[in-house]
Design a protein around this motif. Structure first.
Motif, PDB file in Angstrom:
ATOM      1  N   TYR A   1      -0.113  -3.900   3.385  1.00 44.33           N
ATOM      2  CA  TYR A   1      -0.300  -4.549   2.153  1.00 44.33           C
ATOM      3  C   TYR A   1      -1.512  -4.167   1.560  1.00 44.33           C
ATOM      4  CZ  TYR A   1       3.543  -7.757   3.454  1.00 44.33           C
ATOM      5  OH  TYR A   1       4.421  -8.340   4.081  1.00 44.33           O
ATOM      6  N   LYS A   2      -1.563  -3.714   0.318  1.00 46.44           N
ATOM      7  CA  LYS A   2      -2.936  -3.345  -0.541  1.00 46.44           C
ATOM      8  C   LYS A   2      -3.749  -4.742  -0.927  1.00 46.44           C
ATOM      9  CE  LYS A   2      -3.508   0.173  -2.858  1.00 46.44           C
ATOM     10  NZ  LYS A   2      -3.443   1.401  -3.977  1.00 46.44           N
ATOM     11  N   ASP A   3      -2.839  -5.431  -1.146  1.00 45.59           N
ATOM     12  CA  ASP A   3      -3.507  -6.858  -1.714  1.00 45.59           C
ATOM     13  C   ASP A   3      -2.537  -8.173  -1.318  1.00 45.59           C
ATOM     14  OD1 ASP A   3      -4.916  -8.897  -3.140  1.00 45.59           O
ATOM     15  OD2 ASP A   3      -4.077  -8.245  -4.754  1.00 45.59           O
TER      16      ASP A   3
ATOM     17  N   ASP B   1       0.738  -1.288   0.038  1.00 47.04           N
ATOM     18  CA  ASP B   1      -0.195  -0.310  -0.148  1.00 47.04           C
ATOM     19  C   ASP B   1       0.949   1.433   0.124  1.00 47.04           C
ATOM     20  OD1 ASP B   1      -1.757   2.203   0.422  1.00 47.04           O
ATOM     21  OD2 ASP B   1      -2.970   1.149   1.940  1.00 47.04           O
TER      22      ASP B   1
END
Length: 88
Positions: A67-69, A10
Motif C-alpha cells: 500500500y502506498k497509502d 503501490d
C-alpha cells in the motif's frame, strides 16, 4: 468485527503483490469484498473480517508493504445490526 479499509496500492509493487496473491503466500480469506474506483483503479475499498482489533492488525500487517497509502480504516456493522440498533 468488520472493518472498512480504503487504500492506494503501490503500483511499483503490483507485480510482486500479484505473484504473492496467486501463490497463496498472502492470506486474503479475511477480505470479504473489494472494489476499486473507476476514476483511479489504484484506490481499493475493502471489507475485512476479524475477531478483534488485534486480529485485524495482524491480518493487515503483511499487506501494508503493498500500500502506498492507507487512506481510511473504520469499524463497520452489517445492515442487519444497524437496523436492530436503530429500532431500539
Amino acid at each position: 468485527m468488520l472493518f472498512y479499509v480504503k487504500v492506494r496500492i503501490d503500483t511499483d509493487k503490483l507485480l510482486e503483490l500479484g505473484q504473492k496473491l496467486q501463490s497463496g503466500e498472502l492470506d486474503t480469506s479475511c477480505i470479504k469484498a473489494t472494489y476499486c474506483l473507476k476514476e483511479d483503479p489504484s484506490i481499493g475499498m475493502s471489507i475485512w473480517e476479524a475477531s478483534s482489533q488485534e486480529d485485524f492488525d495482524k491480518k493487515i500487517a503483511p499487506m501494508k508493504k503493498y500500500y502506498k497509502d492507507i487512506m481510511e480504516i473504520m469499524s463497520v456493522i452489517t445492515q442487519e445490526e444497524s437496523m436492530v440498533i436503530l429500532m431500539q
